[in-house]
Structure formats: C-alpha cells, structure tokens
Motif scaffolding. Sequence first.
Motif, mmCIF file in Angstrom:
data_model
loop_
_atom_site.group_PDB
_atom_site.id
_atom_site.type_symbol
_atom_site.label_atom_id
_atom_site.label_comp_id
_atom_site.label_asym_id
_atom_site.label_seq_id
_atom_site.Cartn_x
_atom_site.Cartn_y
_atom_site.Cartn_z
ATOM 1 N N HIS A 69 0.956 -1.243 0.034
ATOM 2 C CA HIS A 69 -0.127 0.033 0.044
ATOM 3 C C HIS A 69 0.800 1.206 -0.046
ATOM 4 C CE1 HIS A 69 -4.074 -1.784 0.762
ATOM 5 N NE2 HIS A 69 -3.362 -2.888 1.244
ATOM 6 N N GLY A 70 0.795 2.214 -1.147
ATOM 7 C CA GLY A 70 1.505 3.317 -0.914
ATOM 8 C C GLY A 70 0.922 4.098 0.284
ATOM 9 N N GLY A 71 1.813 4.577 1.048
ATOM 10 C CA GLY A 71 1.689 5.651 2.185
ATOM 11 C C GLY A 71 2.091 4.754 3.356
ATOM 12 N N HIS A 72 2.022 3.495 3.385
ATOM 13 C CA HIS A 72 2.343 2.872 4.557
ATOM 14 C C HIS A 72 3.932 2.967 5.016
ATOM 15 C CE1 HIS A 72 -1.666 1.500 4.205
ATOM 16 N NE2 HIS A 72 -1.449 0.281 4.430
ATOM 17 N N SER A 73 4.889 2.927 4.090
ATOM 18 C CA SER A 73 6.293 2.966 4.534
ATOM 19 C C SER A 73 6.336 4.500 5.314
ATOM 20 C CB SER A 73 7.035 3.093 3.340
ATOM 21 O OG SER A 73 7.008 2.012 2.481
ATOM 22 N N MET A 74 5.788 5.409 5.088
ATOM 23 C CA MET A 74 5.941 6.592 5.965
ATOM 24 C C MET A 74 5.374 6.508 7.292
ATOM 25 S SD MET A 74 7.958 8.641 4.088
ATOM 26 C CE MET A 74 7.635 10.393 4.292
ATOM 27 N N PHE A 75 4.135 5.619 7.387
ATOM 28 C CA PHE A 75 3.485 5.657 8.603
ATOM 29 C C PHE A 75 3.447 4.353 9.302
ATOM 30 C CE2 PHE A 75 1.216 9.146 6.318
ATOM 31 C CZ PHE A 75 1.448 10.350 7.165
ATOM 32 N N LYS A 76 4.496 3.763 9.370
ATOM 33 C CA LYS A 76 4.483 2.233 9.886
ATOM 34 C C LYS A 76 4.003 2.048 11.284
ATOM 35 C CE LYS A 76 7.485 0.025 6.813
ATOM 36 N NZ LYS A 76 8.866 -0.271 6.237
ATOM 37 N N THR A 77 4.616 2.967 12.047
ATOM 38 C CA THR A 77 4.563 2.947 13.532
ATOM 39 C C THR A 77 3.359 3.918 14.182
ATOM 40 O OG1 THR A 77 6.257 4.645 13.782
ATOM 41 C CG2 THR A 77 6.905 2.530 13.915
ATOM 42 N N ILE A 78 2.504 4.378 13.297
ATOM 43 C CA ILE A 78 1.424 5.285 13.587
ATOM 44 C C ILE A 78 0.478 4.163 14.252
ATOM 45 C CG2 ILE A 78 -0.388 6.688 12.998
ATOM 46 C CD1 ILE A 78 2.197 8.121 12.813
ATOM 47 N N ALA A 79 -0.258 4.620 15.479
ATOM 48 C CA ALA A 79 -1.231 3.978 16.039
ATOM 49 C C ALA A 79 -1.007 2.232 16.276
ATOM 50 C CB ALA A 79 -2.611 3.890 15.204
ATOM 51 N N MET A 80 0.494 2.011 16.618
ATOM 52 C CA MET A 80 0.869 0.689 16.672
ATOM 53 C C MET A 80 0.258 -0.092 17.968
ATOM 54 S SD MET A 80 1.998 -0.336 13.782
ATOM 55 C CE MET A 80 2.559 -1.970 14.341
ATOM 56 N N ASP A 81 -0.113 0.992 18.937
ATOM 57 C CA ASP A 81 -0.664 0.550 20.139
ATOM 58 C C ASP A 81 -2.131 0.261 20.305
ATOM 59 O OD1 ASP A 81 -0.991 3.079 19.827
ATOM 60 O OD2 ASP A 81 -1.058 3.661 21.857
ATOM 61 N N ASN A 82 -2.811 0.548 19.038
ATOM 62 C CA ASN A 82 -4.137 0.062 18.761
ATOM 63 C C ASN A 82 -4.396 0.006 17.393
ATOM 64 O OD1 ASN A 82 -6.830 -0.100 18.797
ATOM 65 N ND2 ASN A 82 -7.216 1.751 19.931
ATOM 66 N N LEU A 83 -4.119 -1.556 17.081
ATOM 67 C CA LEU A 83 -4.304 -1.838 15.667
ATOM 68 C C LEU A 83 -5.616 -1.667 14.993
ATOM 69 C CD1 LEU A 83 -1.604 -4.820 15.533
ATOM 70 C CD2 LEU A 83 -1.385 -2.476 14.634
ATOM 71 N N ILE A 87 -6.349 1.343 10.551
ATOM 72 C CA ILE A 87 -6.932 1.595 9.280
ATOM 73 C C ILE A 87 -7.745 2.765 9.220
ATOM 74 C CG2 ILE A 87 -8.632 0.697 7.631
ATOM 75 C CD1 ILE A 87 -6.028 -0.654 7.143
ATOM 76 N N PRO A 88 -8.619 3.045 10.187
ATOM 77 C CA PRO A 88 -9.437 4.333 10.405
ATOM 78 C C PRO A 88 -8.384 5.589 10.045
ATOM 79 C CG PRO A 88 -10.480 2.747 11.628
ATOM 80 C CD PRO A 88 -9.117 2.092 11.447
ATOM 81 N N ILE A 89 -7.491 5.379 11.276
ATOM 82 C CA ILE A 89 -6.545 6.632 11.274
ATOM 83 C C ILE A 89 -5.778 7.054 9.818
ATOM 84 C CG2 ILE A 89 -4.249 7.461 12.129
ATOM 85 C CD1 ILE A 89 -5.340 5.920 14.937
ATOM 86 N N MET A 90 -5.281 5.688 9.222
ATOM 87 C CA MET A 90 -4.437 5.895 7.993
ATOM 88 C C MET A 90 -5.476 6.460 7.028
ATOM 89 S SD MET A 90 -1.790 5.792 9.195
ATOM 90 C CE MET A 90 -1.154 6.420 7.975
ATOM 91 N N THR A 91 -6.756 5.705 6.680
ATOM 92 C CA THR A 91 -7.632 6.113 5.871
ATOM 93 C C THR A 91 -7.869 7.719 5.637
ATOM 94 O OG1 THR A 91 -8.365 3.795 5.617
ATOM 95 C CG2 THR A 91 -9.665 5.803 4.598
ATOM 96 N N ASN A 92 -8.247 8.175 6.945
ATOM 97 C CA ASN A 92 -8.827 9.440 7.051
ATOM 98 C C ASN A 92 -7.158 10.362 6.929
ATOM 99 O OD1 ASN A 92 -10.223 11.732 8.065
ATOM 100 N ND2 ASN A 92 -9.166 11.671 9.860
ATOM 101 N N THR A 93 -6.090 10.007 7.309
ATOM 102 C CA THR A 93 -4.882 10.491 6.941
ATOM 103 C C THR A 93 -4.468 10.657 5.331
ATOM 104 O OG1 THR A 93 -3.731 10.093 9.055
ATOM 105 C CG2 THR A 93 -2.453 10.796 7.309
ATOM 106 N N TYR A 94 -4.662 9.505 4.882
ATOM 107 C CA TYR A 94 -4.588 9.499 3.345
ATOM 108 C C TYR A 94 -5.419 10.593 2.661
ATOM 109 C CZ TYR A 94 -1.218 5.493 4.180
ATOM 110 O OH TYR A 94 -0.376 4.815 4.519
#
Length: 185
Positions: A69-83, A87-94
């Motif tokens: 997925h394009g985008g994931h390399s830059m945000f790998k550790t975002i929200a790792m404490d709540n998997l 997806i909702p956090i990353m989708t909103n960010t993208y």
Amino acid sequence: MIDLLLINGTLITMNKERSIIYGGAVAVHHGKILDVGLTAVLEVKYEAKQLIDCKHHCILPGLIDVHGHGGHSMFKTIAMDNLEQWIPIMTNTYNHYVTDDFWYYEGKVSALERLKAGITTGVSVIGSTPRADDPIFALNHAKAYNEVGIRNVVCTGPANPKWPKLYSRWKNGKELQKKLIIKMY
C-alpha cells in the motif's frame, strides 16, 4: 566492455531445473543480464568496468511483492498500540492530510525498502483503500518507483462504500476539498 561482472557467488537460477551454480558469475550490461555461468568461464569471456566479488553471498533473481500500500512506508508505527484504529486513522490521513508530493516521497522510501529486500517488482494500492479522486497521487508514486528502477503496478479505483466520499488535498498550504460520487449502473 560490459558494465558489471558479479563473480564467485552462489547463483540461484530460474531455469527449468532450478539449478544452483556454486562459484557462479553474472554479466550485466546496460541494466540487463547478458550471461550467467561459472566464474572461470565468464571472467575470460567478459571484461567489466566493475567487478564485484560475491564470495560467501548468494546471487538470486529479483523477488516480487504482490501486495503493498502506497503511504504505509511513511506511517508504519502510527497507532501501533491500537491496531484496530490503524486503518481508520490511516484512511483519514491519506484522504485529508497529505500533499501531492507526499505520494512521491513515500514512493521513494517504499521503493528503496523493497530494493533493499531484493524486491524488483511490486504492487502498490494508493492508500489504505484506493485514493482515486485525482491521478496525481498514483503518478507521483509511480514516478518515484521509476527513478529507483523498480517495476511497480500502481492500483487505484473506488474505495469501499459509503458514498459520496469527501476528499481533501493540500496545495500551497491550503486545503482543497472534493466530493467524489460513484454511480452504480
């Protein structure tokens, strides 16, 4: 004179027999493999600008990564404490908080990571769910991969329902919003 000769490696081939060549060599010119065989044979056959001794190393074909997925390399550790929230956090960010250039720079990081892992061909969906409201995102991602030299299939298309969807993009420090409506026939 060829560009590169890799010598003394253990070659993992892609021939029908899946041969392994110990003490093998690979001749490369203009980014293309010219010949594969024993080091003793190829060293006599070719003169190279660059010679790399691969003793104690394997030389293998490029690997293919068929899901990314394009985008994931830059945000790998975002929200790792709540998997569950990732997806909702990353989708909103993208969909609302990245610039057009983000997709280029993220594509560069992604392509370099793949190359480091031996991957020479990949597939990238733009975002957590495809971001398809403008082709610039996919084009910038593809441009970065092309510059690194990795083959990449960039996937876009409508994201999951609910429709219509509101998207934002940032240009010159200003948020531009767009509503995307998909009509099903």
